[in-house]
Design an enzyme around this catalytic site. Structure first.
Site, PDB file in Angstrom:
ATOM      1  N   VAL A 186     -31.619  40.757  32.220  1.00 40.62           N
ATOM      2  CA  VAL A 186     -31.572  42.210  32.006  1.00 40.62           C
ATOM      3  C   VAL A 186     -31.296  42.591  30.550  1.00 40.62           C
ATOM      4  O   VAL A 186     -31.468  43.746  30.170  1.00 40.62           O
ATOM      5  CB  VAL A 186     -30.521  42.900  32.915  1.00 40.62           C
ATOM      6  CG1 VAL A 186     -30.910  42.779  34.382  1.00 40.62           C
ATOM      7  CG2 VAL A 186     -29.111  42.389  32.656  1.00 40.62           C
ATOM      8  N   THR A 218     -16.790  38.306  45.917  1.00 41.47           N
ATOM      9  CA  THR A 218     -18.049  37.696  45.471  1.00 41.47           C
ATOM     10  C   THR A 218     -17.667  36.531  44.555  1.00 41.47           C
ATOM     11  O   THR A 218     -16.478  36.336  44.257  1.00 41.47           O
ATOM     12  CB  THR A 218     -18.904  38.695  44.658  1.00 41.47           C
ATOM     13  OG1 THR A 218     -18.202  38.999  43.443  1.00 41.47           O
ATOM     14  CG2 THR A 218     -19.200  39.981  45.415  1.00 41.47           C
ATOM     15  N   LYS A 232     -17.975  49.157  31.789  1.00 45.98           N
ATOM     16  CA  LYS A 232     -18.240  49.987  32.978  1.00 45.98           C
ATOM     17  C   LYS A 232     -18.001  51.472  32.684  1.00 45.98           C
ATOM     18  O   LYS A 232     -18.639  52.336  33.284  1.00 45.98           O
ATOM     19  CB  LYS A 232     -17.381  49.510  34.149  1.00 45.98           C
ATOM     20  CG  LYS A 232     -17.774  48.107  34.634  1.00 45.98           C
ATOM     21  CD  LYS A 232     -19.208  48.067  35.154  1.00 45.98           C
ATOM     22  CE  LYS A 232     -19.620  46.729  35.705  1.00 45.98           C
ATOM     23  NZ  LYS A 232     -20.969  46.707  36.274  1.00 45.98           N
ATOM     24  N   TYR A 240     -14.121  44.307  30.365  1.00 39.61           N
ATOM     25  CA  TYR A 240     -14.891  44.729  31.542  1.00 39.61           C
ATOM     26  C   TYR A 240     -14.855  46.252  31.699  1.00 39.61           C
ATOM     27  O   TYR A 240     -15.882  46.900  31.937  1.00 39.61           O
ATOM     28  CB  TYR A 240     -14.313  44.048  32.786  1.00 39.61           C
ATOM     29  CG  TYR A 240     -15.092  44.280  34.052  1.00 39.61           C
ATOM     30  CD1 TYR A 240     -16.333  43.691  34.242  1.00 39.61           C
ATOM     31  CD2 TYR A 240     -14.587  45.099  35.054  1.00 39.61           C
ATOM     32  CE1 TYR A 240     -17.048  43.902  35.413  1.00 39.61           C
ATOM     33  CE2 TYR A 240     -15.291  45.317  36.226  1.00 39.61           C
ATOM     34  CZ  TYR A 240     -16.523  44.710  36.399  1.00 39.61           C
ATOM     35  OH  TYR A 240     -17.236  44.930  37.555  1.00 39.61           O
ATOM     36  N   ASN A 263     -27.716  46.401  39.056  1.00 33.80           N
ATOM     37  CA  ASN A 263     -26.539  45.743  39.631  1.00 33.80           C
ATOM     38  C   ASN A 263     -26.068  44.536  38.818  1.00 33.80           C
ATOM     39  O   ASN A 263     -24.881  44.191  38.866  1.00 33.80           O
ATOM     40  CB  ASN A 263     -26.868  45.313  41.069  1.00 33.80           C
ATOM     41  CG  ASN A 263     -25.887  44.297  41.604  1.00 33.80           C
ATOM     42  OD1 ASN A 263     -24.798  44.642  42.055  1.00 33.80           O
ATOM     43  ND2 ASN A 263     -26.247  43.011  41.528  1.00 33.80           N
ATOM     44  N   ASP A 321     -33.412  38.483  38.832  1.00 31.83           N
ATOM     45  CA  ASP A 321     -32.170  37.789  38.473  1.00 31.83           C
ATOM     46  C   ASP A 321     -32.541  36.681  37.486  1.00 31.83           C
ATOM     47  O   ASP A 321     -33.722  36.348  37.342  1.00 31.83           O
ATOM     48  CB  ASP A 321     -31.510  37.194  39.753  1.00 31.83           C
ATOM     49  CG  ASP A 321     -30.000  36.982  39.619  1.00 31.83           C
ATOM     50  OD1 ASP A 321     -29.588  36.236  38.705  1.00 31.83           O
ATOM     51  OD2 ASP A 321     -29.253  37.554  40.412  1.00 31.83           O
TER      52      ASP A 321
END
Ligand code: NAD
Length: 267
Positions: free
Chosen positions: A75, A207, A176, A172, A101, A39
């Site tokens: 990432v 979250t 995806k 978004y 993720n 992370d």
């Protein structure tokens, strides 16, 4: 006592410090995997729903299960992603499971309010980061022996937003959608090598990323209508299916985008 499903398997999880990634790391470790946590930050994001938020994920895993390490990784950076793969192999010898993720939800709103900068950042983290993770994972997995039913399992985090149109999610959803397409393409490419490539497509999960929706009365009402299941979702609902896709139980499944959405797209 039965042997844990992922005993001695080695997993890499990106975005492991918060939310879905933290629950995925915990669930993989609970099934016996050594998890390499990756992370940009060690501690969970503020505003999330994580238990023990003052304890980094890898410390929690080491205390509760078996040794886990943290590798600070962005990432979007290919050099850091290659270093992450190398660190996993150096620490544990191989990579059986790689979960892409890490992701962000930015640029939410009608098209005219969205910027190219937000689009580019979301593409970099959600799509390029996943693509890089697949590339590094494949490079290791294709050169290692078969353990259980495969040489390795790659699991990407997509979204129901990619498959069911929803207003105000143009940025978004396009990132995806790319993740779902990447998953299917790589599944065909990697099947002859014995590497599984699948994705999870969650609906709304509480979250730090989605807290603004849950806390807004209109957002909460929309989620309740969108996801007909009688209970509220939780991050562990995503983690269980990831464990299944990582395990030998899913040995003949590849190229699957598995929806975890309380029935949202069932109609
Ligand atoms: N929460 C939901 O409702 C939901 C729905 C569908 C899909 N997803 C996907 O699940 C994944 C996790 O989301 P979440 O809700 O847990 O979000 P979150 O914001 O709670 O956690 C995301 C984690 O990714 C990390 N991260 C962000 N950018 C990074 C980068 N460049 N490099 C490395 N790590 C980075 C963050 O530090 C954080 O720890 C994402 O891919 C998201 O798109 C979430």
């Amino acid at each position: 006592m039965s042997t844990p499903r992922l005993a001695s398997r080695i997993a890499v999880v990106t975005g492991s410090s918060s939310g879905n990634g933290r629950e995925i790391a915990l669930a993989l470790a609970a099934e016996g995997a050594h998890v390499v946590c990756a992370d940009v930050t060690e501690l969970p994001r503020e505003g999330g729903y994580d238990d023990d938020p003052t304890v980094p994920t890898h410390e929690l895993l080491t205390r509760k299960f078996q040794r886990s390490i943290f590798v600070k990784t962005n990432v979007t950076d290919e050099v850091q992603m290659i270093a992450l793969g190398a660190a996993a192999v150096e620490a544990f010898g191989r990579i059986d499971i790689w979960v892409n993720n890490a992701g962000i939800g930015i640029g939410l709103g009608p098209l005219e309010s969205c910027s190219v900068d937000d689009l580019n950042l979301a593409l970099q983290i959600n799509l390029v980061g996943t693509w890089l993770g697949c590339k590094v994972a494949k490079s290791h997995m294709m050169n290692q022996s078969v353990v259980g039913r495969s040489r390795g399992q790659i699991i990407n985090l997509g979204s129901v937003a990619a498959d069911g149109g929803q207003a105000d999610l143009s940025i978004y959803s396009v990132t995806k959608g790319g993740v779902h397409s990447l998953t299917r393409s790589l599944a065909i490419e990697c099947a002859p090598l014995g590497i599984g490539v699948n994705a999870i497509a969650p609906g709304y999960i509480p979250t730090a990323m989605t807290r603004p929706f849950w806390e807004d009365p209109h957002g909460a009402a929309h989620i309740k209508e969108f996801q007909p299941w009688f209970e509220m979702s939780q991050a562990s609902d995503v983690a269980g299916p990831v464990v299944f896709l990582a395990s030998d139980e899913s040995g003949f499944i590849t190229g699957m985008v598995l929806r975890v959405d309380g029935g949202a797209l069932a109609g």
